[in-house]
Design a protein around this motif. Structure first.
Motif, PDB file in Angstrom:
ATOM      1  N   ASP A 192       0.867  -1.175   0.000  1.00 29.60           N
ATOM      2  CA  ASP A 192       0.000   0.000   0.000  1.00 29.60           C
ATOM      3  C   ASP A 192       0.907   1.228   0.000  1.00 29.60           C
ATOM      4  O   ASP A 192       1.494   1.565   1.031  1.00 29.60           O
ATOM      5  CB  ASP A 192      -0.898   0.006   1.237  1.00 29.60           C
TER       6      ASP A 192
ATOM      7  N   THR B 174       0.503   6.112   1.269  1.00 30.45           N
ATOM      8  CA  THR B 174       1.058   7.020   2.276  1.00 30.45           C
ATOM      9  C   THR B 174       2.306   7.756   1.780  1.00 30.45           C
ATOM     10  O   THR B 174       2.836   8.612   2.489  1.00 30.45           O
ATOM     11  CB  THR B 174       1.405   6.249   3.561  1.00 30.45           C
TER      12      THR B 174
ATOM     13  N   THR C  34       7.441   6.189   4.693  1.00 31.87           N
ATOM     14  CA  THR C  34       7.168   5.399   3.488  1.00 31.87           C
ATOM     15  C   THR C  34       8.192   5.684   2.409  1.00 31.87           C
ATOM     16  O   THR C  34       8.730   4.756   1.778  1.00 31.87           O
ATOM     17  CB  THR C  34       5.749   5.694   2.959  1.00 31.87           C
TER      18      THR C  34
ATOM     19  N   TRP D  54       2.319  -5.583   2.392  1.00 32.42           N
ATOM     20  CA  TRP D  54       2.821  -4.722   3.460  1.00 32.42           C
ATOM     21  C   TRP D  54       2.099  -3.386   3.466  1.00 32.42           C
ATOM     22  O   TRP D  54       1.974  -2.727   2.433  1.00 32.42           O
ATOM     23  CB  TRP D  54       4.320  -4.483   3.294  1.00 32.42           C
ATOM     24  N   PHE D  55       1.619  -3.002   4.656  1.00 36.07           N
ATOM     25  CA  PHE D  55       1.055  -1.674   4.883  1.00 36.07           C
ATOM     26  C   PHE D  55       2.066  -0.862   5.684  1.00 36.07           C
ATOM     27  O   PHE D  55       2.346  -1.193   6.837  1.00 36.07           O
ATOM     28  CB  PHE D  55      -0.251  -1.763   5.675  1.00 36.07           C
TER      29      PHE D  55
ATOM     30  N   VAL E 155      -0.825   1.795   9.613  1.00 36.28           N
ATOM     31  CA  VAL E 155      -2.163   1.245   9.821  1.00 36.28           C
ATOM     32  C   VAL E 155      -3.243   2.255   9.437  1.00 36.28           C
ATOM     33  O   VAL E 155      -4.367   1.878   9.116  1.00 36.28           O
ATOM     34  CB  VAL E 155      -2.322   0.782  11.289  1.00 36.28           C
TER      35      VAL E 155
ATOM     36  N   SER F  13      -3.758   3.826   6.818  1.00 41.64           N
ATOM     37  CA  SER F  13      -4.256   3.660   5.450  1.00 41.64           C
ATOM     38  C   SER F  13      -4.659   2.211   5.150  1.00 41.64           C
ATOM     39  O   SER F  13      -4.831   1.832   3.996  1.00 41.64           O
ATOM     40  CB  SER F  13      -3.187   4.111   4.443  1.00 41.64           C
ATOM     41  N   TRP F  14      -4.821   1.398   6.195  1.00 42.61           N
ATOM     42  CA  TRP F  14      -5.125  -0.015   6.016  1.00 42.61           C
ATOM     43  C   TRP F  14      -6.477  -0.224   5.332  1.00 42.61           C
ATOM     44  O   TRP F  14      -7.412   0.572   5.494  1.00 42.61           O
ATOM     45  CB  TRP F  14      -5.148  -0.703   7.380  1.00 42.61           C
ATOM     46  N   TYR F  15      -6.556  -1.291   4.567  1.00 44.57           N
ATOM     47  CA  TYR F  15      -7.824  -1.770   3.989  1.00 44.57           C
ATOM     48  C   TYR F  15      -7.752  -3.292   3.918  1.00 44.57           C
ATOM     49  O   TYR F  15      -6.658  -3.877   3.929  1.00 44.57           O
ATOM     50  CB  TYR F  15      -8.073  -1.170   2.600  1.00 44.57           C
TER      51      TYR F  15
ATOM     52  N   THR G  45      -0.453 -10.598   5.475  1.00 48.01           N
ATOM     53  CA  THR G  45      -0.161  -9.169   5.555  1.00 48.01           C
ATOM     54  C   THR G  45       0.734  -8.860   6.743  1.00 48.01           C
ATOM     55  O   THR G  45       0.637  -9.480   7.797  1.00 48.01           O
ATOM     56  CB  THR G  45      -1.451  -8.331   5.675  1.00 48.01           C
TER      57      THR G  45
ATOM     58  N   VAL H  67       1.709  -5.373   8.856  1.00 46.18           N
ATOM     59  CA  VAL H  67       1.273  -3.995   9.033  1.00 46.18           C
ATOM     60  C   VAL H  67       2.232  -3.285   9.984  1.00 46.18           C
ATOM     61  O   VAL H  67       2.557  -3.814  11.053  1.00 46.18           O
ATOM     62  CB  VAL H  67      -0.158  -3.927   9.601  1.00 46.18           C
TER      63      VAL H  67
ATOM     64  N   ALA I  71      -7.362  -4.534  11.406  1.00 46.86           N
ATOM     65  CA  ALA I  71      -5.982  -4.650  10.923  1.00 46.86           C
ATOM     66  C   ALA I  71      -5.168  -5.603  11.782  1.00 46.86           C
ATOM     67  O   ALA I  71      -4.453  -6.478  11.280  1.00 46.86           O
ATOM     68  CB  ALA I  71      -5.331  -3.277  10.876  1.00 46.86           C
TER      69      ALA I  71
END
Length: 397
Positions: free
Chosen positions: A10, A13, A24, A99-100, A103, A105-107, A115, A117, A148
């Motif tokens: 993701d 960010t 990020t 990978w997030f 958190v 912006s997690w979906y 996953t 996070v 999450a």
């Protein structure tokens, strides 16, 4: 390990203007340089930047009604349709792990894709009403975090202090959390050119003939800037610091997060410090190295920090830090700082007076900065994250 992985990320960010974005850009950017040969699939909601365009990268542009940087904020929420669009795109790809970087912006993605996070902290749970002042914001945040942490194969965080906070307030087992430290980007190094130092101040409307105590970050209640202002007022009231001003650099609108800037302005007026405390607003990253380098010290008075990236950036520029004792920032700066009780304005005042009033102490702390900064690097952080993703990829955990 043999065989290359397809790693979903993701990357929404990337455009965040706060620490999430700098994290990020720093960690993901270094991961894309990792020579292991894995393929990355970046899911974005804006036009990709040049740094993302690489032979080992596929980019999936997801059409949404609003970007994450506009909607996943303190008083907002993402639409169900946007979340489903991301889920549909991510779940339709043959990914080995996802990978997030944050958190917030997690979906949800398909349960068949493991996953990882990154939880930067548990500040929203520790200081809920300071971070999420509305009931609506708290409900959406709590639901997102619960989903999450329940669905994640593993959790990453950015300091030992953050891990302890996550264990305590999010009730995630310590064994499920790995610590991967952050770092400052390479652009952060000591700036000695007087013209560049003066230009940075001039462009931000800051005085050229004053020493500066600098804060960089969000102007939010949990950052304890009211305590810093109170400590500053007491320090200069005790005499000997007539040439010292305080700079609170950050987006006054909060960048979508809760801001208490009007309360801070009222407190400044109460102390008669309007000409000694400055709000230059959001400072672009290219200007920060000169701003850090020209400061006496950087102050980090927050009640809690997950890591404290401005502290790492400051010491990389050779500028020591004064910060909350016993927290993440003390991990980051080590011997390159002084520490105080964030709830005691007299203690904050004493730290300000020491670092700004004792040239020998300041010189000693400056000598400690660069050696400590050299121990932190995005390449090391990226390598550790790649190890973690490999360990938890589908069929390999």
């Amino acid at each position: 390990m043999t065989g290359h992985l397809s790693i979903g990320v993701d990357a929404t960010t990337w455009w965040n203007k706060r620490g999430f974005g700098r994290f990020t850009r720093g960690q993901l950017g270094a991961m894309l340089d990792d020579p292991r040969g894995h393929r990355f699939v970046l899911f974005v909601d804006q036009e990709p930047v040049d740094e993302m365009i690489r032979p080992n990268v596929d980019i999936v542009r997801v059409e949404t009604s609003a970007t994450v940087t506009d909607s996943a904020v303190a008083d907002g929420s993402r639409s169900v349709g946007d979340l489903l669009s991301f889920r549909r795109e991510a779940s339709s790809r043959p990914l080995d792990v996802f990978w997030f970087p944050a958190v917030y912006s997690w979906y949800p993605v398909s349960g068949r894709i493991p996953t990882v996070v990154t939880f930067h902290d548990a500040i929203a749970e520790h200081f809920t009403r300071l971070v999420l002042p509305t009931l609506r914001g708290r409900l959406f945040w709590n639901l997102k975090v619960w989903l999450a942490k329940r669905s994640a194969r593993h959790i990453a965080t950015v300091s030992e202090a953050a891990r302890e906070e996550i264990v305590r307030y999010l009730h995630i087992p310590r064994r499920k959390i790995s610590v991967i430290l952050e770092a400052a980007d390479e652009q952060f190094h000591p700036i000695t050119d007087e013209q560049e130092l003066r230009a940075a101040r001039s462009n931000l409307g800051l005085p050229l003939d004053r020493r500066l105590l600098l804060y960089v970050g969000g102007l939010a209640p949990h950052k304890n800037l009211a305590g810093l202002i109170e400590g500053f007022a007491r320090a200069i009231g005790n005499g000997g610091l007539d040439d010292l001003d305080l700079v609170l650099a950050g987006d006054p609108k909060g960048g979508g997060f809760h801001s208490n800037v009007e309360e801070l302005r009222a407190l400044i007026a109460e102390h008669g410090l309007e000409d000694r405390v400055h709000f230059p607003g959001f400072v672009p990253e290219p200007v920060l190295p000169a701003l850090y380098s020209g400061a006496v010290a950087v102050a980090m008075p927050a009640f809690s920090e997950g890591f404290g990236l401005p502290a790492a950036e400051a010491i990389a520029c050779g500028t020591p830090v004064i910060a909350t004792e016993g927290g993440a920032v003390s991990e980051v700066v080590g011997r390159a700082g002084l520490f105080f009780d964030p709830r005691n304005p007299d203690d904050i005042a004493e730290a300000i007076a020491k670092i700004a009033g004792d040239p020998a102490l300041l010189a000693h702390l400056k000598m400690e900065c660069l050696p400590r900064a050299a121990e932190l690097s995005w390449s090391h952080s990226a390598s550790a994250m790649m190890d973690l993703l490999e360990a938890h990829a589908r069929g390999r955990a």
